[in-house]
Design a protein around this motif. Structure first.
Motif, PDB file in Angstrom:
ATOM      1  N   ALA A   1      -1.359  -8.490   5.779  1.00  0.00           N
ATOM      2  CA  ALA A   1      -0.075  -7.813   5.630  1.00  0.00           C
ATOM      3  C   ALA A   1       0.477  -7.336   6.963  1.00  0.00           C
ATOM      4  O   ALA A   1       1.701  -7.342   7.187  1.00  0.00           O
ATOM      5  CB  ALA A   1      -0.223  -6.635   4.673  1.00  0.00           C
ATOM      6  N   LEU A   2      -0.407  -6.919   7.869  1.00  0.00           N
ATOM      7  CA  LEU A   2       0.029  -6.300   9.118  1.00  0.00           C
ATOM      8  C   LEU A   2       0.339  -7.300  10.224  1.00  0.00           C
ATOM      9  O   LEU A   2       1.238  -7.075  11.043  1.00  0.00           O
ATOM     10  CB  LEU A   2      -1.033  -5.307   9.596  1.00  0.00           C
ATOM     11  N   ALA A   3      -0.402  -8.383  10.292  1.00  0.00           N
ATOM     12  CA  ALA A   3      -0.199  -9.345  11.378  1.00  0.00           C
ATOM     13  C   ALA A   3       1.240  -9.872  11.440  1.00  0.00           C
ATOM     14  O   ALA A   3       1.834  -9.918  12.533  1.00  0.00           O
ATOM     15  CB  ALA A   3      -1.198 -10.502  11.247  1.00  0.00           C
ATOM     16  N   PRO A   4       1.870 -10.244  10.328  1.00  0.00           N
ATOM     17  CA  PRO A   4       3.263 -10.714  10.403  1.00  0.00           C
ATOM     18  C   PRO A   4       4.245  -9.624  10.851  1.00  0.00           C
ATOM     19  O   PRO A   4       5.379  -9.938  11.241  1.00  0.00           O
ATOM     20  CB  PRO A   4       3.565 -11.166   8.973  1.00  0.00           C
ATOM     21  N   LEU A   5       3.840  -8.364  10.793  1.00  0.00           N
ATOM     22  CA  LEU A   5       4.697  -7.262  11.222  1.00  0.00           C
ATOM     23  C   LEU A   5       4.500  -6.937  12.693  1.00  0.00           C
ATOM     24  O   LEU A   5       5.059  -5.949  13.199  1.00  0.00           O
ATOM     25  CB  LEU A   5       4.415  -6.016  10.375  1.00  0.00           C
ATOM     26  N   GLY A   6       3.713  -7.745  13.401  1.00  0.00           N
ATOM     27  CA  GLY A   6       3.545  -7.573  14.835  1.00  0.00           C
ATOM     28  C   GLY A   6       2.370  -6.721  15.246  1.00  0.00           C
ATOM     29  O   GLY A   6       2.261  -6.340  16.427  1.00  0.00           O
ATOM     30  N   PHE A   7       1.473  -6.415  14.330  1.00  0.00           N
ATOM     31  CA  PHE A   7       0.330  -5.562  14.649  1.00  0.00           C
ATOM     32  C   PHE A   7      -0.840  -6.391  15.169  1.00  0.00           C
ATOM     33  O   PHE A   7      -1.125  -7.478  14.651  1.00  0.00           O
ATOM     34  CB  PHE A   7      -0.118  -4.773  13.418  1.00  0.00           C
ATOM     35  N   THR A   8      -1.495  -5.859  16.177  1.00  0.00           N
ATOM     36  CA  THR A   8      -2.767  -6.398  16.632  1.00  0.00           C
ATOM     37  C   THR A   8      -3.871  -5.676  15.876  1.00  0.00           C
ATOM     38  O   THR A   8      -3.979  -4.449  15.949  1.00  0.00           O
ATOM     39  CB  THR A   8      -2.949  -6.198  18.143  1.00  0.00           C
TER      40      THR A   8
ATOM     41  N   GLY B   1      -0.956   4.881  -1.094  1.00  0.00           N
ATOM     42  CA  GLY B   1      -0.377   5.406   0.137  1.00  0.00           C
ATOM     43  C   GLY B   1      -0.360   4.377   1.250  1.00  0.00           C
ATOM     44  O   GLY B   1       0.617   4.267   2.003  1.00  0.00           O
ATOM     45  N   ILE B   2      -1.439   3.604   1.374  1.00  0.00           N
ATOM     46  CA  ILE B   2      -1.503   2.566   2.413  1.00  0.00           C
ATOM     47  C   ILE B   2      -0.425   1.509   2.170  1.00  0.00           C
ATOM     48  O   ILE B   2       0.297   1.111   3.088  1.00  0.00           O
ATOM     49  CB  ILE B   2      -2.897   1.925   2.441  1.00  0.00           C
ATOM     50  N   ALA B   3      -0.320   1.033   0.923  1.00  0.00           N
ATOM     51  CA  ALA B   3       0.680   0.016   0.598  1.00  0.00           C
ATOM     52  C   ALA B   3       2.091   0.541   0.853  1.00  0.00           C
ATOM     53  O   ALA B   3       2.955  -0.186   1.379  1.00  0.00           O
ATOM     54  CB  ALA B   3       0.526  -0.417  -0.858  1.00  0.00           C
ATOM     55  N   ALA B   4       2.339   1.798   0.501  1.00  0.00           N
ATOM     56  CA  ALA B   4       3.669   2.380   0.705  1.00  0.00           C
ATOM     57  C   ALA B   4       3.998   2.491   2.189  1.00  0.00           C
ATOM     58  O   ALA B   4       5.140   2.260   2.608  1.00  0.00           O
ATOM     59  CB  ALA B   4       3.740   3.753   0.036  1.00  0.00           C
ATOM     60  N   TRP B   5       3.017   2.847   3.015  1.00  0.00           N
ATOM     61  CA  TRP B   5       3.262   2.981   4.460  1.00  0.00           C
ATOM     62  C   TRP B   5       3.568   1.616   5.086  1.00  0.00           C
ATOM     63  O   TRP B   5       4.512   1.493   5.887  1.00  0.00           O
ATOM     64  CB  TRP B   5       2.055   3.611   5.145  1.00  0.00           C
ATOM     65  N   ILE B   6       2.796   0.603   4.741  1.00  0.00           N
ATOM     66  CA  ILE B   6       3.037  -0.729   5.300  1.00  0.00           C
ATOM     67  C   ILE B   6       4.393  -1.261   4.842  1.00  0.00           C
ATOM     68  O   ILE B   6       5.147  -1.855   5.626  1.00  0.00           O
ATOM     69  CB  ILE B   6       1.893  -1.677   4.913  1.00  0.00           C
ATOM     70  N   ALA B   7       4.737  -1.041   3.586  1.00  0.00           N
ATOM     71  CA  ALA B   7       6.053  -1.467   3.093  1.00  0.00           C
ATOM     72  C   ALA B   7       7.165  -0.716   3.821  1.00  0.00           C
ATOM     73  O   ALA B   7       8.232  -1.282   4.093  1.00  0.00           O
ATOM     74  CB  ALA B   7       6.155  -1.236   1.587  1.00  0.00           C
ATOM     75  N   ALA B   8       6.927   0.547   4.143  1.00  0.00           N
ATOM     76  CA  ALA B   8       7.921   1.324   4.889  1.00  0.00           C
ATOM     77  C   ALA B   8       8.156   0.716   6.263  1.00  0.00           C
ATOM     78  O   ALA B   8       9.305   0.593   6.723  1.00  0.00           O
ATOM     79  CB  ALA B   8       7.461   2.771   5.018  1.00  0.00           C
ATOM     80  N   ILE B   9       7.082   0.344   6.944  1.00  0.00           N
ATOM     81  CA  ILE B   9       7.226  -0.281   8.258  1.00  0.00           C
ATOM     82  C   ILE B   9       8.025  -1.568   8.142  1.00  0.00           C
ATOM     83  O   ILE B   9       8.917  -1.846   8.957  1.00  0.00           O
ATOM     84  CB  ILE B   9       5.835  -0.569   8.868  1.00  0.00           C
ATOM     85  N   ALA B  10       7.726  -2.365   7.123  1.00  0.00           N
ATOM     86  CA  ALA B  10       8.429  -3.633   6.942  1.00  0.00           C
ATOM     87  C   ALA B  10       9.913  -3.447   6.672  1.00  0.00           C
ATOM     88  O   ALA B  10      10.720  -4.342   6.962  1.00  0.00           O
ATOM     89  CB  ALA B  10       7.782  -4.415   5.797  1.00  0.00           C
ATOM     90  N   SER B  11      10.292  -2.301   6.128  1.00  0.00           N
ATOM     91  CA  SER B  11      11.703  -2.050   5.802  1.00  0.00           C
ATOM     92  C   SER B  11      12.515  -1.587   6.999  1.00  0.00           C
ATOM     93  O   SER B  11      13.748  -1.541   6.927  1.00  0.00           O
ATOM     94  CB  SER B  11      11.796  -0.999   4.698  1.00  0.00           C
ATOM     95  N   LEU B  12      11.844  -1.225   8.090  1.00  0.00           N
ATOM     96  CA  LEU B  12      12.514  -0.674   9.261  1.00  0.00           C
ATOM     97  C   LEU B  12      12.701  -1.736  10.336  1.00  0.00           C
ATOM     98  O   LEU B  12      11.970  -2.735  10.366  1.00  0.00           O
ATOM     99  CB  LEU B  12      11.704   0.498   9.820  1.00  0.00           C
ATOM    100  N   PRO B  13      13.644  -1.532  11.262  1.00  0.00           N
ATOM    101  CA  PRO B  13      13.827  -2.495  12.346  1.00  0.00           C
ATOM    102  C   PRO B  13      12.546  -2.635  13.166  1.00  0.00           C
ATOM    103  O   PRO B  13      11.837  -1.642  13.389  1.00  0.00           O
ATOM    104  CB  PRO B  13      14.959  -1.872  13.184  1.00  0.00           C
TER     105      PRO B  13
END
Length: 374
Positions: free
Chosen positions: A30-37, A102-114
């Motif tokens: 889930a995190l790698a496509p959002l630019g996370f190492t 909570g983890i799923a909600a936080w990652i989804a929040a990041i994905a919703s932001l620029p």
């Protein structure tokens, strides 16, 4: 991004502590496509994950855990504890509230932001929060410190809300310590007590002294310290024998007026005054801590107020959490879902509330990545 599919995927990983059961791999995907190492950190048998995007400040970290408590008696469940069934607008499963939601909600929040947010974001995810908590957050924090990854502030996604989403933010926790007392006497016949030394009577006096007077009446941000006797044992099957040894265990939840060392010294002094031979064992799972209200807490309150439409109360109640370890490194607060079903059969979270939590987290991220918030 809708947090529901990610939460369902996490629930379907039966990660009963200390098992990972694939949960960390789900988060990496889930995190790698959002630019996370993503960096997997295994200590002992525990799988942990540190993920970061960006290098600039301020650095905001989200801390959470994928391990869950066992489902318990399955007869109490109306859904598969690891099935992630959605029924009547509610998703069921172990971890739905505490705290895969909570983890799923936080990652989804990041994905919703620029993606070009100022500062940097990281996640500290452990598989050892519900267990001994020795090879999880503590070890990851040590690694972060050694590798220049200490954040400016941190949000722990524990389910802090009491009645409605956002109504409570935890800015501290009481300390917790366990005490074991072994008090020795002299065994003898109960008809001739003058020839014996009854350790039960001595230990009862000790415990009365320790419990008769409250340790304090609370402090500005904390409720009163509590001392509870949790066990009293003599292992004596006979009715006419004074036993040689009596044992007791205590649990103390203490505020910022005490430390584990000061409380242990008080107990030792009471035991010494009794004048019998004794052994005293003390184990502290965490000292009390407080994130003093200031810019960080104010920004968190403001974002919660705006996104959730409630006035969040600042609180330090409840048990312990991994925030007690994070507080040694940076300001930390806890904010998450309504926790009414955590650790229960049919643990569940309404889907609308899960999505609202993601929107709340998006507001929090934007507020705390402003340099003034650190």
């Amino acid at each position: 991004m809708d947090p529901l599919p990610l939460l369902q995927e996490l629930i379907r990983c039966p990660s009963v502590t200390p098992a990972d059961a694939g949960a960390m791999a789900v988060l990496e995907r889930a995190l790698a496509p959002l630019g996370f190492t993503c960096t997997r950190l295994r200590f002992g048998e525990i799988e942990n994950l540190f993920a970061r995007r960006g290098t600039a400040g301020p650095h905001l970290c989200f801390a959470g855990h994928t391990d869950v408590v066992p489902p318990g008696d399955l007869a109490g469940w109306t859904a598969d504890p690891f099935g992630a069934e959605v029924r009547d607008g509610t998703v069921y499963g172990r971890g739905a509230v505490d705290m895969k939601g909570g983890i799923a909600a936080w990652i989804a929040a990041i994905a919703s932001l620029p993606p070009d947010l100022p500062g940097s974001l990281s996640l500290l995810i452990t598989g050892d929060e519900e267990g001994p908590a020795t090879d999880g957050t503590v070890r990851v924090l040590e690694w972060m410190d050694a590798n220049g990854q200490v954040p400016d502030c941190c949000i722990v996604g524990e389910p802090t809300s009491k009645a409605v989403l956002g109504d409570t933010i935890k800015i501290g926790r009481r300390g917790s310590m366990n005490v074991s007392i072994t008090l020795h006497g002299v065994q003898g016949h109960s008809a001739y007590p003058q020839r014996a030394d009854n350790p039960i009577h001595r230990l009862v006096r000790v415990l009365h002294t320790l419990t008769a007077t409250p340790l304090d009446e609370g402090s500005e941000w904390f409720e009163a310290t509590t001392l509870q006797v949790t066990s009293f044992d003599v292992n004596n099957p006979a009715t006419n024998v004074i036993p040689p040894v009596a044992r007791a265990r205590l649990n103390i939840r203490f505020n910022d007026l005490h430390s584990s060392a000061s409380l242990a010294a008080r107990i030792r002094a009471v035991l010494e005054a009794e004048g019998a031979r004794f052994e005293l064992e003390v184990s502290c799972s965490g000292e009390s801590f407080l994130t003093e209200p200031g810019p960080f807490v104010a920004a968190l309150q403001s974002a919660t107020r705006a996104a959730a439409g409630v006035e969040p109360a600042l609180d330090t109640g409840g048990g312990t959490s991994d925030a007690r370890f994070i507080a040694r490194y940076c300001p930390v607060a806890e904010l998450g879902a309504v926790g009414s079903t955590m650790h229960k059969a049919d643990e569940a979270t309404p889907v609308d509330e899960l999505r609202a939590l993601s929107r709340l987290y998006a507001a929090v991220i934007q507020a705390l990545l402003r340099p003034v918030a650190t």
